[in-house]
Design an enzyme around this catalytic site. Structure first.
Site, mmCIF file in Angstrom:
data_model
loop_
_atom_site.group_PDB
_atom_site.id
_atom_site.type_symbol
_atom_site.label_atom_id
_atom_site.label_comp_id
_atom_site.label_asym_id
_atom_site.label_seq_id
_atom_site.Cartn_x
_atom_site.Cartn_y
_atom_site.Cartn_z
ATOM 1 N N GLU A 1 0.824 -1.213 0.000
ATOM 2 C CA GLU A 1 0.000 0.000 0.000
ATOM 3 C C GLU A 1 0.855 1.260 0.000
ATOM 4 O O GLU A 1 0.544 2.231 -0.683
ATOM 5 C CB GLU A 1 -0.948 0.002 1.205
ATOM 6 C CG GLU A 1 -2.112 -0.976 1.085
ATOM 7 C CD GLU A 1 -2.976 -0.695 -0.137
ATOM 8 O OE1 GLU A 1 -3.173 0.485 -0.476
ATOM 9 O OE2 GLU A 1 -3.447 -1.657 -0.763
ATOM 10 N N CYS B 1 -12.685 1.395 -15.372
ATOM 11 C CA CYS B 1 -12.993 2.813 -15.179
ATOM 12 C C CYS B 1 -11.689 3.593 -15.141
ATOM 13 O O CYS B 1 -11.382 4.295 -14.187
ATOM 14 C CB CYS B 1 -13.782 2.992 -13.878
ATOM 15 S SG CYS B 1 -14.655 4.570 -13.769
#
Length: 356
Positions: A37, A192
């Site tokens: 992350e 997207c």
DNA sequence: AAGTCGGGGTC
DNA sequence: GACCCAGACTT
């Protein structure tokens, strides 16, 4: 549409089309998710993968990371950018090692206390590694939500940001949190996408407001941007003409390339004789400017004039320079080098480039 | 709320 | 070139 349908449709899409081969997806321990992350902050997946694999191989767990040196951590980070991430990661590892017995906290607020872990990263760690129900709000999620709800305004605006966090919370399912968290990022990363999204393949094509308006490309709204200022500097590349060694100095922890190793700098090439006199007590008669190198950061251009200065072995022996060392290309130490510095060192120490 | 912090992919 | 990317931190 009801949020239960939203997340169920997304999970069904994920089961068919989600990504399953990312290195941090296998054995998603809190530590491995944390490293991934942080590396993925403002950095694309394909860029991160080789760095992640090298980093995890060297620093297998929190104890290994906490007991290494910052120089070595920066060496493994060099080239990824945003070096404060590496410093924060290292600080946090030591904090966890000493205060939490080597285990990352499982509480959102405690996680967010650690340097380099904000709300989104903390949520991702808890959701992906512990199945805890917390939202994330990275660039992918922002893009998906802005389009789905045709949300105008840039996400950095306070109102937009708080709306996005609320929508992110409301969109979560009550089960399969880890899968859902990965799913909404995968949708943003593969369908997207920023430009020319693949709406025909999207599970939301029938109810996405931006798609209904045929205005996918205007969401999220871009921020207003000013032209980047240009700064200039001169890299002083002092080289031992006999051994080929080059003088490097450590950069201060704050500021650009914090904690990495670079060439000494001055404003202009013509300052070099005076600089050598003042800082090295050396008398220099000639120097050789190379072609200008432009390095662009997020908020400015840096025009670098690399200047080669050849020193005799005798002169090098006289050099006293705290916070510096003579870089040897053959026995390169495990220290982090800024990318343009690494490039110039390669040119400087490869044969046939002594003067150019 | 605005500025600081990288390097590479992509068009 | 310009723009953006699995953001966080400081002022």
């Amino acid at each position: 549409m009801a949020t239960s349908t939203f997340n169920q449709r997304l999970l069904a899409w994920f089961d068919q089309h989600g990504r399953t081969n990312l290195p941090w997806q296998s054995n998603p321990t809190p530590y491995r998710v944390w490293i991934s992350e942080v590396m993925l902050q403002q950095t694309q997946v394909n860029t991160v993968i080789p760095y992640y694999q090298r980093f995890i191989e060297r620093f297998t767990d929190i104890a290994t990371l906490a007991t290494a040196s910052l120089d070595e951590v920066l060496y493994y980070w060099a080239g990824l950018g945003y070096y404060a991430r590496a410093r924060h990661l290292y600080q946090a590892a030591q904090q966890v090692f000493h205060q939490y017995n080597g285990e990352l906290p499982t509480d959102l607020k405690q996680l967010m206390q650690l340097p380099g872990i904000g709300r989104s990263t903390a949520g991702a760690i808890l959701a992906l590694a512990h199945q805890q129900r917390h939202p994330i709000l990275d660039g992918n999620v922002k893009r998906v939500l802005c389009r789905y709800y045709a949300l105008a305004g840039h996400p950095s605006e306070k109102v937009v940001a708080s709306t996005l966090w609320r929508l992110a919370e409301e969109s979560m399912p009550t089960k399969r949190i880890a899968a859902y968290t990965q799913a909404i990022m995968d949708l943003g990363a593969t369908i997207c996408i920023r430009r020319h999204p693949h709406c025909l393949l999207c599970p939301f094509q029938s109810d996405c407001l931006a798609h209904q308006q045929r205005q996918e490309d205007i969401y999220p709204s871009p921020p207003l941007r000013k032209p980047l200022p240009v700064k200039t500097t001169t890299f002083i590349m002092l080289q031992n003409e006999k051994s080929g060694e080059v003088l490097l100095e450590k950069r201060p922890p704050q500021g650009i390339w914090g904690g990495l190793w670079s060439f000494p700098e001055c404003a202009l090439p013509t300052d070099i004789p005076h600089w050598c006199q003042q800082y090295l007590q050396l008398v220099i008669y000639q120097y050789h400017p190379w072609q200008l190198v432009r390095h662009t950061f997020t908020h400015f251009h840096l025009d670098i004039i690399p200047v080669q200065v050849s020193l005799s072995a005798e002169q090098c022996k006289l050099v006293v320079f705290s916070n510096g060392f003579w870089y040897n290309a053959v026995q390169a130490p495990v220290y982090g080098l800024a990318v343009p510095v690494a490039r110039l060192l390669t040119q400087l120490t490869s044969t046939g480039e002594l003067l150019s």
